[in-house]
Design a protein around this motif. Structure first.
Motif, PDB file in Angstrom:
ATOM      1  N   ALA A  93      92.129  11.052  20.552  1.00 32.29           N
ATOM      2  CA  ALA A  93      91.849  11.334  22.302  1.00 32.29           C
ATOM      3  C   ALA A  93      93.235  11.721  22.642  1.00 32.29           C
ATOM      4  N   ILE A  94      94.631  11.448  21.987  1.00 34.42           N
ATOM      5  CA  ILE A  94      95.814  11.557  22.337  1.00 34.42           C
ATOM      6  C   ILE A  94      96.216  12.729  21.687  1.00 34.42           C
ATOM      7  N   PRO A  95      97.055  13.642  22.142  1.00 39.94           N
ATOM      8  CA  PRO A  95      97.525  14.883  21.616  1.00 39.94           C
ATOM      9  C   PRO A  95      98.696  14.421  20.642  1.00 39.94           C
ATOM     10  N   ALA A  96      98.335  15.234  19.320  1.00 40.21           N
ATOM     11  CA  ALA A  96      99.543  14.932  18.337  1.00 40.21           C
ATOM     12  C   ALA A  96     100.525  15.961  18.399  1.00 40.21           C
ATOM     13  N   PRO A  97     101.942  15.655  17.972  1.00 37.77           N
ATOM     14  CA  PRO A  97     102.789  16.518  17.889  1.00 37.77           C
ATOM     15  C   PRO A  97     102.814  17.639  16.895  1.00 37.77           C
ATOM     16  N   ARG A  98     103.208  18.964  17.166  1.00 36.32           N
ATOM     17  CA  ARG A  98     103.180  20.191  16.455  1.00 36.32           C
ATOM     18  C   ARG A  98     103.801  19.699  14.977  1.00 36.32           C
ATOM     19  N   THR A  99     104.638  18.843  14.842  1.00 35.63           N
ATOM     20  CA  THR A  99     105.216  18.782  13.405  1.00 35.63           C
ATOM     21  C   THR A  99     104.109  17.720  12.533  1.00 35.63           C
ATOM     22  N   GLU A 100     103.324  17.145  12.878  1.00 39.50           N
ATOM     23  CA  GLU A 100     102.668  16.037  12.110  1.00 39.50           C
ATOM     24  C   GLU A 100     101.858  16.990  11.213  1.00 39.50           C
ATOM     25  N   LEU A 101     101.988  16.105   9.712  1.00 36.57           N
ATOM     26  CA  LEU A 101     101.621  16.608   8.807  1.00 36.57           C
ATOM     27  C   LEU A 101     100.217  15.631   8.200  1.00 36.57           C
ATOM     28  N   PRO A 102      99.462  16.049   7.508  1.00 33.62           N
ATOM     29  CA  PRO A 102      98.313  15.224   6.964  1.00 33.62           C
ATOM     30  C   PRO A 102      99.059  14.002   5.939  1.00 33.62           C
ATOM     31  N   GLY A 103      98.433  13.003   6.117  1.00 36.38           N
ATOM     32  CA  GLY A 103      99.171  11.922   5.187  1.00 36.38           C
ATOM     33  C   GLY A 103      99.974  11.113   5.607  1.00 36.38           C
ATOM     34  N   ILE A 104     101.267  11.723   5.843  1.00 33.95           N
ATOM     35  CA  ILE A 104     102.581  11.122   6.264  1.00 33.95           C
ATOM     36  C   ILE A 104     102.746  11.186   7.671  1.00 33.95           C
ATOM     37  N   GLY A 105     102.009  12.120   8.618  1.00 35.36           N
ATOM     38  CA  GLY A 105     102.245  12.094   9.994  1.00 35.36           C
ATOM     39  C   GLY A 105     103.525  12.734  10.364  1.00 35.36           C
ATOM     40  N   ILE A 106     104.398  12.155  11.098  1.00 34.22           N
ATOM     41  CA  ILE A 106     105.688  12.525  11.667  1.00 34.22           C
ATOM     42  C   ILE A 106     106.852  11.873  10.801  1.00 34.22           C
ATOM     43  N   ALA A 107     106.576  11.364   9.325  1.00 35.27           N
ATOM     44  CA  ALA A 107     107.585  10.582   8.809  1.00 35.27           C
ATOM     45  C   ALA A 107     108.478  11.413   8.130  1.00 35.27           C
TER      46      ALA A 107
END
Length: 513
Positions: free
Chosen positions: A30-44
């Motif tokens: 329900a919370i917006p995700a950042p544009r740089t988030e990737l599947p699996g690793i997120g923003i790592a």
């Protein structure tokens, strides 16, 4: 056959893992995700760079949060974080989510359970002891130390005039370390006159290593970290910091024991007024119960915490303010005029009464702390689902990145000129915060910084001494938005090490009023 069995077990474990966390996934969606988030690793992936890259990423996430009503979520592999820069929501978080995030375990390896990073169960007891130790009457007594050490700093900077730009940060951190060691431990280490101070070198090196461990996932597991070259440096620096502090504590214990033995029986008691002229180490021993109070390890934890916090936060605050003075010479001129009016003689010792009269300098410092807070992010743990005033629900098991940097630049609360350097926004007639948490350079809530008054007095004393003796020079900024490249190294620091040039000022003819 064995391979397929292991594969099936892994799949079943993942399914079970995700099933147990299904509420977390639902609330996070329900919370917006950042544009740089990737599947699996997120923003790592976006946090895998150097200290400047990491800061740039967190700044971008803060701006994205501003665009999304003050919040954005990000997965760090399987760990869920919410970055928030809305002060209304943050007030609730900072009052209710008191437990520090697990990422603080890396700095705990150095300082143990010092008050800033201690678990709540330990923090509550120690906070009760720290608060009276930092009462205004006691802290104001330290201005004499700040004044003496800032005079040494001014002398050390004399040979830096006329040579062009140089990094002033080593001089500032040596000044703050000398001041902290004298006020916190009661010892003079002379770091300003000895650029190779082992304590200062070890402190800077270990903070850099801790920052890398926080953001570089491959350095986090202890068993894996031992295989990297940073490990041996990490252990060596801990040994130096602990050894120095333990030695000071033992000497202080012996000194207090002798003093007690030499006192007449009738006078063998404590009086807090007597401690206004002593170090924080004296106070911590007394306030915790004397011989039956803090152990040597607990004293080391608190003193190391004060040393790390007091050295870096104050030094970077002074550094940013000096760079801003150089970028905006008209502001520096107004500060200098006020200093001449209040202090007059550049060699006159600075006293607390002088500092209270420096109203414009105080506005400059506050604006510097707004745009460049030394601690730009605070991380808290969400131990139980919490509903925010905005209606969002943060799930248990997640973490919150409190973006102080974002709060201070949020145009919703600071207006369209939020990025501008404008000390006069802190004039009494203009300073009207829409919400108190929109300005919190020393955090807020029950776990705010107890030493903020100490820091402000040290900052103002040092700036007064430097700016009375020297004009700080740099390429002037062409617009109202200051551009200083920053990096995250536990504290937020300037990438260039606070490069400035100094010009010696002519003796002022203005007498003190």
């Amino acid at each position: 056959m064995i391979v397929w069995f292991l594969f099936a077990m892994a799949v079943l474990w993942i399914i079970q893992f995700r099933y147990r966390r299904r509420r977390m996934y639902k609330l996070a969606s329900a919370i917006p995700a950042p544009r740089t988030e990737l599947p699996g690793i997120g923003i790592a992936g976006s946090l895998a760079g150097n200290a400047e890259d990491i800061m740039v990423t967190l700044q971008k996430l803060s701006y994205e949060a501003m665009e999304n009503d003050g919040i954005v979520r990000g997965w760090l592999n399987h760990i869920l974080y919410f970055l928030i820069c809305d002060p209304i929501d943050l007030e609730v978080i900072l009052k209710n989510c008191l437990e520090k995030d697990d990422l603080h375990r890396f700095i705990r390896k150095i300082i143990g359970y010092g008050g800033i990073f201690a678990p709540v169960s330990i923090w509550r007891r120690r906070r009760k002891i720290l608060v009276p130790a930092f009462s205004p009457k006691i802290v104001e007594k330290f201005v004499e130390v700040f004044s003496e050490q800032s005079e040494v700093l001014a002398q050390q900077l004399a040979n830096k005039t006329g040579i062009g730009k140089f990094s002033i940060f080593p001089h500032l951190s040596a000044y703050t370390l000398d001041s902290v060691c004298e006020t916190a431990m009661g010892v003079k280490i002379g770091a300003q006159r000895n650029s190779n101070s082992p304590f200062l070198t070890s402190l800077n090196e270990i903070l850099d290593i801790v920052c890398k461990r926080i953001f570089h996932l491959w350095l986090q597991p202890d068993w894996l970290f031992k295989w990297f070259p940073q490990f041996s440096k990490h252990e060596r620096n801990i040994k130096i910091l602990h050894g120095f502090t333990d030695d000071v504590i033992q000497k202080k214990r012996t000194e207090l024991k002798k003093d007690k033995q030499n006192q007449p029986e009738a006078d063998n008691h404590y009086n807090l007024c007597d401690y206004q002229r002593k170090s924080l180490l004296d106070l911590l021993i007394y306030l915790s119960g004397g011989d039956k109070g803090y152990t040597d390890v607990e004293l080391r934890e608190e003193i190391l915490t004060l040393s790390i916090a007091g050295t870096d936060t104050t030094a970077v605050s002074i550094g940013y303010t000096l760079q801003l003075m150089a970028k905006y010479p008209q502001v520096q001129n107004k500060v200098y005029e006020e200093l001449c009016e209040v202090l007059g003689d550049a060699n006159k010792p600075i006293v607390k009464e002088d500092l209270h009269k420096l109203k414009y300098l105080e506005r400059v410092v506050k604006e510097s702390l707004r745009l460049f807070p030394p601690v730009p992010f605070v991380i808290r743990k969400v131990e139980a689902d919490i509903e925010l005033p905005s209606g969002r629900i943060l799930p248990s098991g997640s973490g919150v990145v409190v973006s102080i940097w974002g709060c201070h630049r949020n145009p919703k609360y600071w207006g369209p000129d939020a990025e501008h350097f404008d000390p006069d926004r802190f004039l009494p007639e203009r300073f009207n915060l829409a919400h108190p948490c929109s300005y919190m350079p020393f955090s807020t809530g029950p776990r705010n910084c107890v030493g903020y008054q100490y820091a402000l007095l040290s900052i103002k004393t040092t700036l007064s001494r430097i700016l009375l003796n020297y004009k700080v020079v740099e390429e002037p900024e062409t617009g109202p938005i200051p551009h200083i490249r920053v990096k995250l190294n536990i504290m937020m620091k300037a990438v260039d090490g606070y490069q400035v040039a100094l010009e010696k000022r002519k003796p002022s003819r203005v007498t003190s009023t």
